[in-house]
Design an enzyme around this catalytic site. Structure first.
Site, PDB file in Angstrom:
ATOM      1  N   ASN A 190      28.311  51.084  40.170  1.00 14.80           N
ATOM      2  CA  ASN A 190      28.541  52.460  40.570  1.00 14.80           C
ATOM      3  C   ASN A 190      29.451  53.379  39.610  1.00 14.80           C
ATOM      4  O   ASN A 190      29.238  54.434  39.840  1.00 14.80           O
ATOM      5  CB  ASN A 190      29.309  52.372  41.945  1.00 14.80           C
ATOM      6  CG  ASN A 190      30.528  51.780  42.181  1.00 14.80           C
ATOM      7  OD1 ASN A 190      30.861  50.919  41.302  1.00 14.80           O
ATOM      8  ND2 ASN A 190      31.017  51.829  43.199  1.00 14.80           N
ATOM      9  N   LYS A 242      32.181  41.689  31.497  1.00 14.57           N
ATOM     10  CA  LYS A 242      30.797  41.547  31.838  1.00 14.57           C
ATOM     11  C   LYS A 242      30.375  42.664  32.591  1.00 14.57           C
ATOM     12  O   LYS A 242      30.764  42.663  33.973  1.00 14.57           O
ATOM     13  CB  LYS A 242      30.613  40.360  32.608  1.00 14.57           C
ATOM     14  CG  LYS A 242      29.044  39.773  32.841  1.00 14.57           C
ATOM     15  CD  LYS A 242      28.817  38.941  34.066  1.00 14.57           C
ATOM     16  CE  LYS A 242      29.057  40.052  35.308  1.00 14.57           C
ATOM     17  NZ  LYS A 242      27.692  40.970  35.283  1.00 14.57           N
ATOM     18  N   PRO A 243      29.668  43.548  32.271  1.00 11.08           N
ATOM     19  CA  PRO A 243      29.263  44.734  32.998  1.00 11.08           C
ATOM     20  C   PRO A 243      28.042  44.359  34.168  1.00 11.08           C
ATOM     21  O   PRO A 243      27.479  43.249  33.933  1.00 11.08           O
ATOM     22  CB  PRO A 243      28.832  45.628  32.241  1.00 11.08           C
ATOM     23  CG  PRO A 243      28.234  44.988  31.114  1.00 11.08           C
ATOM     24  CD  PRO A 243      29.326  43.687  30.891  1.00 11.08           C
ATOM     25  N   GLY A 275      33.849  44.794  43.251  1.00 13.64           N
ATOM     26  CA  GLY A 275      32.582  44.594  43.438  1.00 13.64           C
ATOM     27  C   GLY A 275      32.399  44.192  45.096  1.00 13.64           C
ATOM     28  O   GLY A 275      33.247  44.633  45.628  1.00 13.64           O
ATOM     29  N   GLU A 314      39.200  44.314  43.489  1.00 15.20           N
ATOM     30  CA  GLU A 314      38.782  45.911  44.005  1.00 15.20           C
ATOM     31  C   GLU A 314      37.558  45.619  44.762  1.00 15.20           C
ATOM     32  O   GLU A 314      36.504  45.733  44.352  1.00 15.20           O
ATOM     33  CB  GLU A 314      39.012  46.770  42.980  1.00 15.20           C
ATOM     34  CG  GLU A 314      39.174  48.289  43.656  1.00 15.20           C
ATOM     35  CD  GLU A 314      37.755  48.894  43.630  1.00 15.20           C
ATOM     36  OE1 GLU A 314      37.573  49.343  42.549  1.00 15.20           O
ATOM     37  OE2 GLU A 314      37.237  48.809  45.029  1.00 15.20           O
ATOM     38  N   LEU A 315      37.660  45.563  46.151  1.00 17.88           N
ATOM     39  CA  LEU A 315      36.435  45.053  46.817  1.00 17.88           C
ATOM     40  C   LEU A 315      35.642  45.901  47.728  1.00 17.88           C
ATOM     41  O   LEU A 315      36.101  47.215  47.424  1.00 17.88           O
ATOM     42  CB  LEU A 315      36.639  43.684  47.647  1.00 17.88           C
ATOM     43  CG  LEU A 315      37.461  42.666  46.771  1.00 17.88           C
ATOM     44  CD1 LEU A 315      37.508  41.421  47.659  1.00 17.88           C
ATOM     45  CD2 LEU A 315      36.384  42.205  45.677  1.00 17.88           C
TER      46      LEU A 315
HETATM   47  N1  LIG Z   1      34.272  47.957  45.354  1.00 15.61           N
HETATM   48  C1  LIG Z   1      33.386  48.539  44.994  1.00 15.61           C
HETATM   49  O1  LIG Z   1      33.523  49.366  44.215  1.00 15.61           O
HETATM   50  C2  LIG Z   1      32.044  47.929  44.859  1.00 15.61           C
HETATM   51  C3  LIG Z   1      31.618  47.546  46.022  1.00 15.61           C
HETATM   52  N2  LIG Z   1      30.201  47.226  46.129  1.00 15.61           N
HETATM   53  C4  LIG Z   1      29.703  46.592  47.233  1.00 15.61           C
HETATM   54  O2  LIG Z   1      29.045  45.326  47.094  1.00 15.61           O
HETATM   55  C5  LIG Z   1      27.748  45.396  47.733  1.00 15.61           C
HETATM   56  C6  LIG Z   1      26.537  44.680  46.641  1.00 15.61           C
HETATM   57  O3  LIG Z   1      26.801  45.427  45.293  1.00 15.61           O
HETATM   58  P1  LIG Z   1      26.435  44.641  44.152  1.00 15.61           P
HETATM   59  O4  LIG Z   1      26.420  45.298  42.851  1.00 15.61           O
HETATM   60  O5  LIG Z   1      25.556  43.552  44.481  1.00 15.61           O
HETATM   61  O6  LIG Z   1      27.882  44.106  43.933  1.00 15.61           O
HETATM   62  P2  LIG Z   1      28.193  42.662  43.397  1.00 15.61           P
HETATM   63  O7  LIG Z   1      29.473  42.084  43.945  1.00 15.61           O
HETATM   64  O8  LIG Z   1      27.179  41.685  43.539  1.00 15.61           O
HETATM   65  O9  LIG Z   1      28.263  42.697  41.707  1.00 15.61           O
HETATM   66  C7  LIG Z   1      29.426  43.352  41.066  1.00 15.61           C
HETATM   67  C8  LIG Z   1      29.516  42.272  39.789  1.00 15.61           C
HETATM   68  O10 LIG Z   1      29.874  41.228  40.091  1.00 15.61           O
HETATM   69  C9  LIG Z   1      28.800  40.545  39.343  1.00 15.61           C
HETATM   70  N3  LIG Z   1      28.474  39.205  39.965  1.00 15.61           N
HETATM   71  C10 LIG Z   1      27.520  38.994  41.207  1.00 15.61           C
HETATM   72  N4  LIG Z   1      27.650  37.825  41.682  1.00 15.61           N
HETATM   73  C11 LIG Z   1      28.401  37.146  40.941  1.00 15.61           C
HETATM   74  C12 LIG Z   1      28.813  35.689  40.635  1.00 15.61           C
HETATM   75  N5  LIG Z   1      28.487  34.975  41.459  1.00 15.61           N
HETATM   76  N6  LIG Z   1      29.711  35.223  39.825  1.00 15.61           N
HETATM   77  C13 LIG Z   1      30.196  36.340  38.854  1.00 15.61           C
HETATM   78  N7  LIG Z   1      29.916  37.673  38.862  1.00 15.61           N
HETATM   79  C14 LIG Z   1      28.980  38.079  39.759  1.00 15.61           C
HETATM   80  C15 LIG Z   1      27.713  41.466  39.259  1.00 15.61           C
HETATM   81  O11 LIG Z   1      26.921  40.930  38.059  1.00 15.61           O
HETATM   82  C16 LIG Z   1      28.615  42.823  39.058  1.00 15.61           C
HETATM   83  O12 LIG Z   1      28.933  42.766  37.471  1.00 15.61           O
HETATM   84  C17 LIG Z   1      27.513  46.917  47.641  1.00 15.61           C
HETATM   85  O13 LIG Z   1      26.524  47.340  48.533  1.00 15.61           O
HETATM   86  C18 LIG Z   1      28.914  47.401  48.089  1.00 15.61           C
HETATM   87  O14 LIG Z   1      29.024  47.305  49.506  1.00 15.61           O
HETATM   88  C19 LIG Z   1      29.608  47.038  44.954  1.00 15.61           C
HETATM   89  C20 LIG Z   1      29.868  47.669  43.952  1.00 15.61           C
HETATM   90  C21 LIG Z   1      30.979  48.071  43.766  1.00 15.61           C
HETATM   91  O1  LIG Z   2      34.877  51.083  43.050  1.00 14.99           O
HETATM   92  C1  LIG Z   2      34.819  52.352  43.206  1.00 14.99           C
HETATM   93  O2  LIG Z   2      33.870  52.901  44.119  1.00 14.99           O
HETATM   94  C2  LIG Z   2      35.571  53.016  42.557  1.00 14.99           C
HETATM   95  O3  LIG Z   2      36.934  52.403  42.517  1.00 14.99           O
HETATM   96  C3  LIG Z   2      36.047  54.517  43.422  1.00 14.99           C
HETATM   97  S1  LIG Z   2      37.035  55.412  42.270  1.00 14.99           S
HETATM   98  O4  LIG Z   2      38.399  54.609  42.044  1.00 14.99           O
HETATM   99  O5  LIG Z   2      36.143  56.006  41.478  1.00 14.99           O
HETATM  100  O6  LIG Z   2      37.602  56.344  43.236  1.00 14.99           O
END
Ligand SMILES: NC(=O)C1=CN([C@@H]2O[C@H](COP(=O)(O)OP(=O)(O)OC[C@H]3O[C@@H](n4cnc5c(N)ncnc54)[C@H](O)[C@@H]3O)[C@@H](O)[C@H]2O)C=CC1
Ligand SMILES: O=C(O)[C@H](O)CS(=O)(=O)O
Length: 486
Positions: free
Chosen positions: A160, A183-184, A236, A258-259
């Site tokens: 995001n 790792k992006p 994530g 940061e979840l």
């Molecule tokens: N806190 C935040 O800023 C974010 C929160 N989210 C939340 O997560 C939900 C799912 O979004 P995703 O992009 O699918 O998040 P995700 O948590 O699946 O992915 C985030 C990162 O983790 C990596 N990843 C995924 N599974 C992994 C594993 N088992 N081991 C190591 N790395 C892994 C992904 O490749 C990516 O780089 C969103 O709908 C939102 O609710 C997602 C993105 C950012």
């Molecule tokens: O993961 C996010 O959504 C960001 O941390 C929000 S912010 O830091 O860009 O406000």
């Protein structure tokens, strides 16, 4: 953006950057990357093997030995050069970001500025990594406290904010004297690789900042199973963060997480409603609702509920959904179909349980990854959206009666990242700000992001802080020397 034009962008790289070398997967495997607006695959990135990830760790370890020996000023100067190059290449980085993530070009340019601000902030902080001295327990004895870099670090970052979530981590790590392997997200690798090009041009020594791509689970397993990697920083979902935290236990790696969030946005009857609507729009619709600090639930005191909903509906009607490259577009496609389905699910569930549709198109999944901003009210705590992060342009309003009820509703979630409220009663502001279970509270403010502030959450929203001097300290260890009298 034609593929031929894309290939002309010098920052568009389709290889990983490890130890100053651009590499493919040794078995030739790749992952496709598509444009969320069209679904068109416009590039591929390597899917590195476990052995290649191990090699990246070894490279980062060698680089760390040299990098920690540099002076703080030398590290600061290189971070500042990286900052300058990021801003000098703002337009091209933004094009890559809009292409892979979808956000409106103007918003992508804003994110590049935000990402660069972390490099500047940590370049300045690099020279302020202080220790301390403490009186000893015996005559002539002295205690000297050193603050040292933790060593090789890893970062797993989300789609995001493809630039800012990397520089918020790497800026702090490198300022502290650590090296980093990033790792992006598979969906947004090109912004990260563009940052690697510019890091190299800024003079960062090979192996200090590395960007690897591939199968997330495999890479995560190798990084967390290594005794050489001393810290993981993850942004994530809570589910993945929980899994990674468990994996880091094997070698007691430090973690920063940061979840997910579920931010309440409370509007009290004494609020300035026009400012509250401005804040609501800034919080809810930034990045088309795909930020972890987006307002996820609007709690509005009953006496101003109708006025607030009318004003919010009017403001939302000015939003413009479209391809991020189109001038004037303010809302872009969501990252993928799973994200679209989540918004649909939350919308349907809410209406099935008594919510009322106020304005905007019903999210029916008929427009690819595009979802019109939609407003509903009469929301109640039985609904999914009150317990899960929607991560999309669904604004959900719940009326409440008393301050205590608002606080209880706001805190009734496992998450605790951001919270917002509007009131012009100073005593109420202090009461509510202290009562909300969140790491970040916007008081009469909907735009809370700032590199100088300690960003992070409580409860299921994570561990640790990013940005600010606290964010840098997360990449250091304290050691104290007990100097005897001799
Ligand atoms: N806190 C935040 O800023 C974010 C929160 N989210 C939340 O997560 C939900 C799912 O979004 P995703 O992009 O699918 O998040 P995700 O948590 O699946 O992915 C985030 C990162 O983790 C990596 N990843 C995924 N599974 C992994 C594993 N088992 N081991 C190591 N790395 C892994 C992904 O490749 C990516 O780089 C969103 O709908 C939102 O609710 C997602 C993105 C950012
Ligand atoms: O993961 C996010 O959504 C960001 O941390 C929000 S912010 O830091 O860009 O406000």
């Amino acid at each position: 953006m034609s593929l031929s034009r894309l290939s002309s962008l010098r920052l568009f790289r389709q290889q990983c950057h490890v130890g100053g070398t651009w590499v493919d997967a040794e078995d030739g495997s790749t992952i496709e990357v598509d444009n969320p607006a069209s679904g068109e695959v416009f590039g591929r990135i390597p899917s590195l093997t476990a052995a290649q990830v191990e090699a990246a760790i070894d490279t980062a370890q060698s680089a760390f030995i040299d990098w920690r020996a540099r002076t703080a000023q030398q590290r600061a100067d290189m971070l500042l050069r990286w900052h300058d190059l990021v801003l000098a290449n703002r337009e091209d980085i933004a094009i890559l970001m809009t292409l892979e993530q979808g956000k409106p070009l103007a918003e992508a340019q804003g994110e590049v500025d935000y990402a660069a601000s972390f490099l500047r902030w940590f370049a300045e902080e690099a020279r302020r990594v202080y220790g301390e001295t403490i009186p000893g327990a015996k005559p002539g004895q002295q205690i000297v406290v050193l603050r040292q870099p933790v060593g090789v670090t890893s970062a797993i970052t989300p789609w995001n904010f493809p630039a800012a979530m990397i520089t918020r981590k790497a800026g702090a790590a490198l300022a502290a004297g650590c090296s980093m392997i990033v790792k992006p997200a598979e969906a947004t690798p090109y912004t990260a690789l563009a940052l690697a090009v510019l890091a190299e041009e800024a003079g960062l020594p090979p192996g200090v900042f590395n960007v690897i791509t591939g199968e997330a689970k495999l890479i995560g397993q190798v990084l967390t199973a290594s005794p050489v990697v001393r810290k993981l920083s993850f942004t994530g979902s809570t589910a993945v963060g929980r899994q990674l935290m468990a994996q880091c236990a094997e070698h007691i790696q430090k973690v920063s997480l940061e979840l997910g969030g579920n931010a309440p946005f409370i509007v009290f009857e004494d609020a300035d409603l026009d400012r509250a609507v401005e804040g609501a729009m800034a919080s809810k619709f930034r990045n088309t609702g795909q930020t972890c600090v987006c307002a996820n639930r609007f709690l509005v005191q009953r006496s101003v509920h109708e006025a607030f909903v009318d004003k919010l509906a009017a403001a939302m009607a000015k939003l413009r959904l479209g391809n991020g490259f189109e001038p004037g577009v303010t809302q872009a496609p969501l990252i993928n179909q799973a994200a679209v389905r989540k918004v649909q699910q939350h919308y349907r569930d809410a209406l099935d349980k008594g919510a009322r549709h106020v304005s905007g198109a019903v999210p029916d999944g008929g427009q690819g990854n595009f979802v019109e901003p939609v407003l509903i009210t009469e929301v109640n705590p039985s609904m999914q959206l009150c317990h899960e992060e929607t991560f999309g342009p669904l604004a959900a309003v719940m009326p409440f009666d008393t301050e205590q009820q608002a606080i209880e509703l706001a805190n009734a979630t496992p998450y605790g990242l951001a919270a917002y409220f509007y009131s012009r009663d100073v005593h109420r502001c202090w009461r509510v700000a202290e009562a909300l279970e969140a790491g970040i509270v916007g008081v009469n403010e909907g735009a809370i992001s700032n590199p100088a502030a300690p960003f992070g959450g409580v409860k299921a929203s994570g561990l640790g802080r990013e940005g600010s001097r606290h964010g840098l300290e997360e990449y250091t260890e304290l050691k104290y020397l007990c100097m005897g009298a001799g």
